[in-house]
Design a protein around this motif. Sequence first.
Motif, PDB file in Angstrom:
ATOM      1  N   HIS A 164      11.740   9.242  -0.056  1.00  0.00           N
ATOM      2  CA  HIS A 164      13.012   9.560   0.460  1.00  0.00           C
ATOM      3  C   HIS A 164      13.487   8.968   1.556  1.00  0.00           C
ATOM      4  O   HIS A 164      14.849   9.051   1.784  1.00  0.00           O
ATOM      5  N   CYS A 165      12.776   7.646   1.882  1.00  0.00           N
ATOM      6  CA  CYS A 165      13.160   6.706   2.698  1.00  0.00           C
ATOM      7  C   CYS A 165      13.864   7.307   4.094  1.00  0.00           C
ATOM      8  O   CYS A 165      15.079   6.898   4.265  1.00  0.00           O
ATOM      9  N   CYS A 166      13.221   8.145   4.639  1.00  0.00           N
ATOM     10  CA  CYS A 166      13.776   8.784   5.772  1.00  0.00           C
ATOM     11  C   CYS A 166      14.365   7.799   6.916  1.00  0.00           C
ATOM     12  O   CYS A 166      13.536   6.977   7.241  1.00  0.00           O
TER      13      CYS A 166
ATOM     14  N   ASN B 167       5.529  15.435   1.113  1.00  0.00           N
ATOM     15  CA  ASN B 167       7.078  15.024   1.138  1.00  0.00           C
ATOM     16  C   ASN B 167       7.828  15.883   0.265  1.00  0.00           C
ATOM     17  O   ASN B 167       9.057  15.687   0.017  1.00  0.00           O
TER      18      ASN B 167
ATOM     19  N   ASN C 152       7.927   4.415   3.171  1.00  0.00           N
ATOM     20  CA  ASN C 152       6.540   4.903   2.651  1.00  0.00           C
ATOM     21  C   ASN C 152       6.758   5.862   1.195  1.00  0.00           C
ATOM     22  O   ASN C 152       5.956   5.583   0.303  1.00  0.00           O
ATOM     23  N   CYS C 153       7.707   6.470   1.238  1.00  0.00           N
ATOM     24  CA  CYS C 153       7.846   7.350  -0.111  1.00  0.00           C
ATOM     25  C   CYS C 153       9.447   7.381  -0.248  1.00  0.00           C
ATOM     26  O   CYS C 153      10.142   6.624   0.479  1.00  0.00           O
TER      27      CYS C 153
ATOM     28  N   ILE D  40       1.707  10.644   1.770  1.00  0.00           N
ATOM     29  CA  ILE D  40       1.976  10.948   3.162  1.00  0.00           C
ATOM     30  C   ILE D  40       0.972  10.616   4.309  1.00  0.00           C
ATOM     31  O   ILE D  40       1.243  10.316   5.449  1.00  0.00           O
TER      32      ILE D  40
ATOM     33  N   ARG E 164       5.180  12.139  10.333  1.00  0.00           N
ATOM     34  CA  ARG E 164       5.528  10.734  10.710  1.00  0.00           C
ATOM     35  C   ARG E 164       6.694  11.099  11.676  1.00  0.00           C
ATOM     36  O   ARG E 164       7.610  11.632  11.489  1.00  0.00           O
TER      37      ARG E 164
ATOM     38  N   CYS F 298      11.590   5.038   7.430  1.00  0.00           N
ATOM     39  CA  CYS F 298      10.078   4.912   6.806  1.00  0.00           C
ATOM     40  C   CYS F 298      10.402   4.448   5.536  1.00  0.00           C
ATOM     41  O   CYS F 298      11.365   4.788   4.579  1.00  0.00           O
TER      42      CYS F 298
ATOM     43  N   ILE G  55      15.022   8.176  10.690  1.00  0.00           N
ATOM     44  CA  ILE G  55      14.423   8.860  11.813  1.00  0.00           C
ATOM     45  C   ILE G  55      14.884   8.444  13.108  1.00  0.00           C
ATOM     46  O   ILE G  55      14.414   7.235  13.784  1.00  0.00           O
TER      47      ILE G  55
ATOM     48  N   GLY H 111       9.960  12.584  10.044  1.00  0.00           N
ATOM     49  CA  GLY H 111      10.557  12.623   8.785  1.00  0.00           C
ATOM     50  C   GLY H 111      10.327  13.997   8.132  1.00  0.00           C
ATOM     51  O   GLY H 111       9.790  14.819   8.464  1.00  0.00           O
ATOM     52  N   ILE H 112      10.783  13.878   6.805  1.00  0.00           N
ATOM     53  CA  ILE H 112      10.916  15.283   5.833  1.00  0.00           C
ATOM     54  C   ILE H 112       9.422  15.803   5.703  1.00  0.00           C
ATOM     55  O   ILE H 112       9.135  16.756   5.751  1.00  0.00           O
ATOM     56  N   CYS H 113       8.185  15.006   5.835  1.00  0.00           N
ATOM     57  CA  CYS H 113       6.940  15.250   5.315  1.00  0.00           C
ATOM     58  C   CYS H 113       6.318  16.086   6.774  1.00  0.00           C
ATOM     59  O   CYS H 113       5.422  16.665   6.577  1.00  0.00           O
TER      60      CYS H 113
HETATM   61  S1  SF4 Z   1       9.181  12.034   3.708  1.00  0.00           S
HETATM   62 FE1  SF4 Z   1       7.564  10.971   5.217  1.00  0.00          FE
HETATM   63  S2  SF4 Z   1       6.480   9.414   4.015  1.00  0.00           S
HETATM   64 FE2  SF4 Z   1       8.511  10.054   3.049  1.00  0.00          FE
HETATM   65  S3  SF4 Z   1      10.113   8.606   3.835  1.00  0.00           S
HETATM   66 FE3  SF4 Z   1      10.158  10.530   4.936  1.00  0.00          FE
HETATM   67  S4  SF4 Z   1       8.786  10.167   6.735  1.00  0.00           S
HETATM   68 FE4  SF4 Z   1       8.086   8.731   5.497  1.00  0.00          FE
END
Ligand code: SF4
Length: 337
Positions: free
Chosen positions: A22-24, A83, A19-20, A135, A37, A17, A26, A32-34
């Motif tokens: 963290h760049c998870c 997040n 998007n934020c 998120i 997603r 991801c 997955i 992801g952490i949030c």
């Molecule tokens: S915390 Fe959510 S939005 Fe942020 S990178 Fe992980 S999955 Fe994506």
Amino acid sequence: MKEAYLYKKLSNKKVQCLNCAHCCIIPPNKHGICGVRENQNGKLYSLVYGKAVALNIDPIEKKPFFHFLPGSQSLSIATVGCNFKCLNCQNYNISQMPQLFGRIEGQDISPKEIVNIALKNKLPSISYTYTEPAIFSEYALDTMKLAKKANLKNNWVSNGFWSKELFDLIHPYLDAANIDLKGFSDDFYIKYCSGRLQPVLDTLKRIKQKKIWVEVTTLVIPSLNDDEKTFKGIANFIKKELGTETPWHISQFCGAISWKLKNLPDTPAGTLKRAYEIGKKVSLKYIYTGNIPGLETEDTYCPKCGAKMINRFGYSITRYDKNGKCSRCGANLNIID
Ligand code: SF4
Ligand code: SF4
């Protein structure tokens, strides 16, 4: 459900991801952490698209924005998820819902319907707020695009833990942002928010570079971030990177409504005053104490002659300025009407 706008496919059906910050990474069938997603068979999906868990009409001062459309009401929306995991979170029942309760709630409402509600109620702006707009960025972005077309303004109230990719995607539609600068060390961000400081600073600088209106908020928590070094660090960063015209909101923490810091006392007014004085010393023009109605430090004063130009009590305001200029000396008050 909507396929995410910012991610890349990796080997073995994993995804990353973007998007934020963290760049998870997955794996299939994981989140992801949030928690909002999900990797489904090698594709990343937002589980909160079109699912508003909150939809209210709020005074813009509540966000808080003090220099952006002052005295107006704003349609305010959120989905569940965040997040960060701030121990002080007051909205933890929705920000942490996926992890705490294993579910995602929200009424089905499309971006078009949101814009129509704003128009019907003659509201000049839409606020993406309460949890973390990053998120639910796909939902926010599609709404922002329609809002722009309808001459509405968009503002984000955010922890600022964005990726550069997210910033590039949303900034053309963003009119204002209130970004939390929760502390001024990585230690604080790691220990109390499950985040990091630098991406937040990067977001703030990017917003400023694009000349998007920005206000900064710091919730002052007794014994955790109420030291002089933190106040000076934040005040100097605002001055150097964002400009002295950037409002700094210094807000009172309330233990009773926090997620995991119920044992801590409320922030004394004197501590907020201390931060206020530090901000003044580095010549920030607009510093505001928050969550203690009635203090004279929540009013707007002309930075040139010192006359009071906006009186505030909680969320209600009385204006004495003339079209954003001081009615006594004519100085610019940096107000966007
Ligand atoms: S915390 Fe959510 S939005 Fe942020 S990178 Fe992980 S999955 Fe994506
Ligand atoms: S960033 Fe905001 S919504 Fe998210 S956990 Fe922290 S305080 Fe709560």
